[in-house]
Scaffold this motif. Sequence first.
Motif, PDB file in Angstrom:
ATOM      1  N   VAL A 170       0.872  -1.178   0.000  1.00  0.00           N
ATOM      2  CA  VAL A 170       0.000   0.000   0.000  1.00  0.00           C
ATOM      3  C   VAL A 170       0.903   1.221   0.000  1.00  0.00           C
ATOM      4  CG1 VAL A 170      -1.672   1.354   1.315  1.00  0.00           C
ATOM      5  CG2 VAL A 170      -1.876  -1.140   1.238  1.00  0.00           C
ATOM      6  N   SER A 171       0.688   2.129  -0.939  1.00  0.00           N
ATOM      7  CA  SER A 171       1.484   3.350  -1.026  1.00  0.00           C
ATOM      8  C   SER A 171       0.782   4.450  -0.247  1.00  0.00           C
ATOM      9  CB  SER A 171       1.658   3.759  -2.490  1.00  0.00           C
ATOM     10  OG  SER A 171       2.404   4.943  -2.608  1.00  0.00           O
ATOM     11  N   PHE A 172       1.514   5.063   0.690  1.00  0.00           N
ATOM     12  CA  PHE A 172       0.936   6.073   1.574  1.00  0.00           C
ATOM     13  C   PHE A 172       1.531   7.443   1.273  1.00  0.00           C
ATOM     14  CE2 PHE A 172       0.844   8.564   5.501  1.00  0.00           C
ATOM     15  CZ  PHE A 172      -0.442   8.357   5.961  1.00  0.00           C
ATOM     16  N   TRP A 173       0.659   8.413   1.025  1.00  0.00           N
ATOM     17  CA  TRP A 173       1.092   9.790   0.786  1.00  0.00           C
ATOM     18  C   TRP A 173       0.764  10.606   2.033  1.00  0.00           C
ATOM     19  CZ3 TRP A 173       4.048  12.714  -2.080  1.00  0.00           C
ATOM     20  CH2 TRP A 173       3.829  14.101  -2.138  1.00  0.00           C
ATOM     21  N   PRO A 174       1.775  11.105   2.766  1.00  0.00           N
ATOM     22  CA  PRO A 174       1.512  11.743   4.063  1.00  0.00           C
ATOM     23  C   PRO A 174       1.084  13.198   3.991  1.00  0.00           C
ATOM     24  CG  PRO A 174       3.865  11.652   3.670  1.00  0.00           C
ATOM     25  CD  PRO A 174       3.218  10.955   2.500  1.00  0.00           C
ATOM     26  N   ALA A 175       1.183  13.819   2.835  1.00  0.00           N
ATOM     27  CA  ALA A 175       0.813  15.230   2.711  1.00  0.00           C
ATOM     28  C   ALA A 175      -0.601  15.348   2.134  1.00  0.00           C
ATOM     29  CB  ALA A 175       1.830  15.961   1.833  1.00  0.00           C
ATOM     30  N   ALA A 176      -0.987  16.559   1.762  1.00  0.00           N
ATOM     31  CA  ALA A 176      -2.326  16.794   1.246  1.00  0.00           C
ATOM     32  C   ALA A 176      -2.526  16.105  -0.107  1.00  0.00           C
ATOM     33  CB  ALA A 176      -2.572  18.297   1.096  1.00  0.00           C
ATOM     34  N   THR A 177      -3.711  15.557  -0.324  1.00  0.00           N
ATOM     35  CA  THR A 177      -4.028  14.905  -1.590  1.00  0.00           C
ATOM     36  C   THR A 177      -3.898  15.881  -2.752  1.00  0.00           C
ATOM     37  OG1 THR A 177      -5.588  13.472  -0.420  1.00  0.00           O
ATOM     38  CG2 THR A 177      -5.765  13.561  -2.815  1.00  0.00           C
ATOM     39  N   ALA A 178      -4.289  17.122  -2.522  1.00  0.00           N
ATOM     40  CA  ALA A 178      -4.188  18.132  -3.575  1.00  0.00           C
ATOM     41  C   ALA A 178      -2.741  18.341  -4.006  1.00  0.00           C
ATOM     42  CB  ALA A 178      -4.794  19.456  -3.094  1.00  0.00           C
ATOM     43  N   CYS A 179      -1.809  18.232  -3.049  1.00  0.00           N
ATOM     44  CA  CYS A 179      -0.386  18.377  -3.371  1.00  0.00           C
ATOM     45  C   CYS A 179       0.081  17.244  -4.278  1.00  0.00           C
ATOM     46  CB  CYS A 179       0.434  18.397  -2.083  1.00  0.00           C
ATOM     47  SG  CYS A 179       2.210  18.608  -2.337  1.00  0.00           S
ATOM     48  N   PHE A 180      -0.370  16.032  -3.982  1.00  0.00           N
ATOM     49  CA  PHE A 180       0.006  14.882  -4.802  1.00  0.00           C
ATOM     50  C   PHE A 180      -0.554  15.026  -6.214  1.00  0.00           C
ATOM     51  CE2 PHE A 180      -0.403  10.219  -5.863  1.00  0.00           C
ATOM     52  CZ  PHE A 180       0.965   9.991  -5.952  1.00  0.00           C
ATOM     53  N   ALA A 181      -1.804  15.470  -6.302  1.00  0.00           N
ATOM     54  CA  ALA A 181      -2.423  15.678  -7.610  1.00  0.00           C
ATOM     55  C   ALA A 181      -1.668  16.738  -8.405  1.00  0.00           C
ATOM     56  CB  ALA A 181      -3.886  16.086  -7.434  1.00  0.00           C
TER      57      ALA A 181
END
Length: 280
Positions: A135-146
């Motif tokens: 499972v890949s976990f992104w710890p910051a805001a979803t908007a930042c990843f997008a």
Amino acid sequence: MAKAHVLVVPMPCQGHVTPLMELSHRLVDHGLEVTFVNTEVDHAMVVAALRASGGEAALCGGIRLASIPDGLAGDEDRKDIVKLVDAYTRHMPGHLECLIAELEAAGRPRVKCLVGDVNMGWSFEVARKFGIRVVSFWPAATACFAFMLKIPELIEDGLIDDKAEGPGAPRRGVLRVALRVESTMEGVRNGVPFLCWPYFADQFLDRNYITDVWRTGLAVSPGAGGVVTREELRSKVERVAGDGEIRERARLFRDAARRGVGEGGASYENFRKFVDLLRE
């Protein structure tokens, strides 16, 4: 029946370790067993902090702390992110393989899933060698990843220039208000108005949401040389504290957040489904 065993691998930076540790506690609350893998340096800091606060024993309820070397010598600068990433990418995979093998040899339940920071993609390759789901976990805001996924397109369209210089760091002796996504969400859950002083990475996006979208706070304005004066800080604190509309919007977001994470809420149900997938 043995509990499902999850291996958690954060990027060795505070803003990544903290949210993954929070996630680990929630997984334990839902009946899973967690092995939390830090670098040796971060492991030592976590254990020292737990001992100082008397909270070390709490981890015995389901979280096992483990550590592996990051590939840097003890006195090397780990704030040099380029050097750190280069070192752990080359050195940590082999050590993680050994750790997984040692866990199995010691009679621990077989690891069913590895939850890894998206910045630790090498750990996914290690997991696949052992037939472990990832499972890949992104710890910051979803908007930042997008936004990051869109960077090539934005450059092509001429909307951003990656060569542009970012804001300078504040000088010594000047108070700096930190702004990370985990502290942002903590503030939202508690209905706290914000005074923003972004410094790095996604913190600028968090500020924009707080000041322009949610309108639950204000941002300080640096003066000459990137310095925020005491007068500016005092003025913004007084404005935030005295603004009834900001406080009311903060309360509305608090109530919405609590509904979402409460039983039956959207976030609660999504997390329950995630836990069910880890158990499969």
